[in-house]
Design a protein around this motif. Structure first.
Motif, PDB file in Angstrom:
ATOM      1  N   THR A 181       0.848  -1.195   0.000  1.00 38.56           N
ATOM      2  CA  THR A 181       0.000   0.000   0.000  1.00 38.56           C
ATOM      3  C   THR A 181       0.886   1.248   0.000  1.00 38.56           C
ATOM      4  OG1 THR A 181      -0.152   0.470   2.392  1.00 38.56           O
ATOM      5  CG2 THR A 181      -1.556  -1.309   1.505  1.00 38.56           C
ATOM      6  N   TRP A 212      -8.743  -1.931   2.478  1.00 41.46           N
ATOM      7  CA  TRP A 212      -8.369  -1.978   1.066  1.00 41.46           C
ATOM      8  C   TRP A 212      -7.913  -3.379   0.677  1.00 41.46           C
ATOM      9  CZ3 TRP A 212      -3.997  -3.119  -1.813  1.00 41.46           C
ATOM     10  CH2 TRP A 212      -4.129  -2.852  -3.186  1.00 41.46           C
ATOM     11  N   HIS A 253      -9.951  -3.718  -2.437  1.00 42.48           N
ATOM     12  CA  HIS A 253      -9.335  -3.024  -3.574  1.00 42.48           C
ATOM     13  C   HIS A 253     -10.253  -1.956  -4.174  1.00 42.48           C
ATOM     14  CE1 HIS A 253      -6.823  -6.946  -4.029  1.00 42.48           C
ATOM     15  NE2 HIS A 253      -6.376  -6.183  -3.044  1.00 42.48           N
ATOM     16  N   HIS A 254     -11.015  -1.313  -3.331  1.00 38.60           N
ATOM     17  CA  HIS A 254     -11.887  -0.233  -3.818  1.00 38.60           C
ATOM     18  C   HIS A 254     -11.045   1.019  -4.063  1.00 38.60           C
ATOM     19  CE1 HIS A 254     -15.178   2.650  -4.063  1.00 38.60           C
ATOM     20  NE2 HIS A 254     -16.006   1.628  -4.184  1.00 38.60           N
ATOM     21  N   LYS A 255     -11.283   1.665  -5.182  1.00 40.39           N
ATOM     22  CA  LYS A 255     -10.479   2.828  -5.577  1.00 40.39           C
ATOM     23  C   LYS A 255     -10.550   3.957  -4.558  1.00 40.39           C
ATOM     24  CE  LYS A 255      -9.639   6.026  -9.435  1.00 40.39           C
ATOM     25  NZ  LYS A 255      -9.566   7.220  -8.590  1.00 40.39           N
ATOM     26  N   PHE A 256     -11.703   4.156  -3.953  1.00 39.70           N
ATOM     27  CA  PHE A 256     -11.837   5.260  -2.991  1.00 39.70           C
ATOM     28  C   PHE A 256     -10.864   5.085  -1.832  1.00 39.70           C
ATOM     29  CE2 PHE A 256     -13.640   7.196   0.819  1.00 39.70           C
ATOM     30  CZ  PHE A 256     -13.835   8.499   0.384  1.00 39.70           C
ATOM     31  N   TRP A 258      -8.032   3.342  -1.855  1.00 40.34           N
ATOM     32  CA  TRP A 258      -6.673   3.553  -2.364  1.00 40.34           C
ATOM     33  C   TRP A 258      -6.356   5.050  -2.449  1.00 40.34           C
ATOM     34  CZ3 TRP A 258      -2.539   0.474  -3.220  1.00 40.34           C
ATOM     35  CH2 TRP A 258      -1.468   1.021  -3.935  1.00 40.34           C
ATOM     36  N   ASP A 259      -7.301   5.821  -2.985  1.00 37.31           N
ATOM     37  CA  ASP A 259      -7.108   7.270  -3.087  1.00 37.31           C
ATOM     38  C   ASP A 259      -6.958   7.902  -1.705  1.00 37.31           C
ATOM     39  OD1 ASP A 259      -7.296   7.015  -5.823  1.00 37.31           O
ATOM     40  OD2 ASP A 259      -9.394   7.690  -5.928  1.00 37.31           O
ATOM     41  N   GLU A 262      -3.381   7.303  -0.555  1.00 32.74           N
ATOM     42  CA  GLU A 262      -2.453   8.218  -1.233  1.00 32.74           C
ATOM     43  C   GLU A 262      -2.541   9.617  -0.644  1.00 32.74           C
ATOM     44  OE1 GLU A 262      -1.701   6.429  -5.677  1.00 32.74           O
ATOM     45  OE2 GLU A 262      -3.387   7.824  -5.421  1.00 32.74           O
ATOM     46  N   GLN A 303     -21.314   8.097  -6.709  1.00 38.56           N
ATOM     47  CA  GLN A 303     -20.241   7.247  -7.223  1.00 38.56           C
ATOM     48  C   GLN A 303     -20.314   5.832  -6.632  1.00 38.56           C
ATOM     49  OE1 GLN A 303     -17.938   8.332  -9.529  1.00 38.56           O
ATOM     50  NE2 GLN A 303     -18.926  10.325  -9.615  1.00 38.56           N
TER      51      GLN A 303
END
Length: 392
Positions: A181, A212, A253-256, A258-259, A262, A303
């Motif tokens: 991650t 995640w 592994h949901h994009k939200f 991960w974002d 970051e 979303q």
């Protein structure tokens, strides 16, 4: 660990218990089921009579029984039926094996304490009762792989929680959690001793990484579950246009998420309480959604993420947290809520549930974590009274 080879009929596949081995690293284990091809010798006519044949038939029946049991055990690892077999097997499972079952309910303890207080125990117990077909996992930083805490532990809460078939207690090993991650680089560079809010910041990071990697629902250890949450991808509104991070759920592994990890690293400021927690969730949600005020008890959606009404988890807002520890003329029914956040951060452990006090919190304990109430509230007070009488 004992291994059993289960033999079926001639020429069939048999199953034996998981064969686990260490891969040379401190925290990584690999396990797998091994299938073995077993051939029986051909049975020939025995002139000694039917006695030996009957004996062989009984042996075959017994072996078939063990074979079927093995198949059921393997199937159970992929379904909710798994928890029917927990008393014999759960203490041999690794965190990865349990998390890979999916849809875990995850709790974190990022202090070094080893004895979960009654509110933590109540949170975990209530989740275990509401989500009986899902693994409930409490990760504790104070635990290590060598810490022997089980049903016979001197810690009452450990014995209580360990006895629940779908509750698991594992060491929280952050470096392993952050592997793969964006948080790993941050973790390798940060100096915990110099961090003002390390207990909270490390918890904020760990919950993001776990959800995640494995999916499921994260809950703070002061959240009492009262009914199942029907959503898979959701954030909990603390108030209009402001998200908490005390409870949220997403598939792996949901994009939200991960974002969020970051942004956690990019905008890191450990001196501002909540910057990596509720403020992070809120700014990331606002970046993709046009948030508006809630009206009534409806939820919002954007979303494919549900932004759940404050009534779902925060019917009593944080400025009024003390109302949980007061006596109500008429207790609220919380018909619009899935769980209740008791704001322990505001409490600072000053107020506690007292047996016979008739406070709202006591009623919640009785209804949703009755074992915790009996063992850690009622019996603890009785033990304290007995000690004081003996000392006098």
């Amino acid at each position: 660990m004992l291994q059993t080879v289960c033999v079926s009929s001639p020429g069939s596949w048999a199953l034996r218990e998981p064969d686990c081995h260490h891969d040379g690293k401190q925290t990584s284990w690999k396990c797998g089921f091994v299938r073995t091809r077993i051939q029986h010798p051909c049975l020939r006519h025995d002139p000694k009579g039917p006695g030996k044949a009957r004996m062989l038939k009984k042996i075959q029946i017994c072996l078939c029984f063990f074979f079927v049991s093995g198949i059921l055990y393997e199937i159970s690892l992929l379904s909710g039926c798994f928890f029917s077999y927990m008393p014999m097997s759960k203490h041999f499972l690794t965190p990865e094996q349990v998390l890979n079952l999916g849809k875990s309910i995850i709790f974190l303890e990022t202090t070094e304490r080893l004895e979960p207080p009654p509110l933590v125990s109540c949170s975990v117990e209530s989740a275990a009762r509401i989500y009986q077909d899902r693994p409930i996992i409490l990760f504790m930083k104070g635990l290590t792989n060598n810490t022997a805490l089980d049903l016979n532990s001197s810690y009452a809460a450990f014995s209580l929680l360990s006895s629940m078939k779908n509750v698991f207690i594992f060491p929280l090993q952050m470096k392993t959690v952050f592997q793969g991650t964006p948080l790993l680089q941050w973790y390798n560079q940060v100096v915990p001793e110099q961090e003002k809010n390390w207990v909270h910041v490390s918890s904020d990071a760990s919950r993001l990484a776990l959800i995640w990697k494995y999916g499921g629902i994260y809950m703070d250890t002061d959240v009492i579950s009262i009914r199942p949450i029907p959503e898979e991808s959701f954030l909990a509104a603390q108030k209009s246009q402001f998200s908490s991070n005390g409870i949220f759920g997403f598939p792996a592994h949901h994009k939200f998420i991960w974002d969020c990890m970051e942004n956690f690293v990019l905008k890191y400021n450990g001196n501002i309480w909540g910057n990596q927690g509720p403020f992070l969730m809120t700014r990331m949600l606002k970046a993709i959604c046009n948030l508006t005020d809630f009206k009534g008890t409806e939820d919002h959606s954007c979303q494919n993420i549900s932004f759940l009404n404050p009534q779902r988890f925060y019917p009593i807002p944080y400025p009024a947290w003390g109302r949980y520890y007061k006596v109500w003329d008429k207790s609220p029914n919380f018909n619009h809520s899935y769980a209740l956040h008791l704001w322990n951060f505001m409490n600072h452990n000053q107020k506690a549930v007292v047996a016979g006090s008739n406070t709202l919190a006591e009623k919640l304990y009785k209804a949703y974590c009755p074992t915790t109430y009996e063992d850690l509230i009622q019996n603890a007070e009785l033990r304290d009274f007995t000690r004081s009488e003996n000392a006098a």
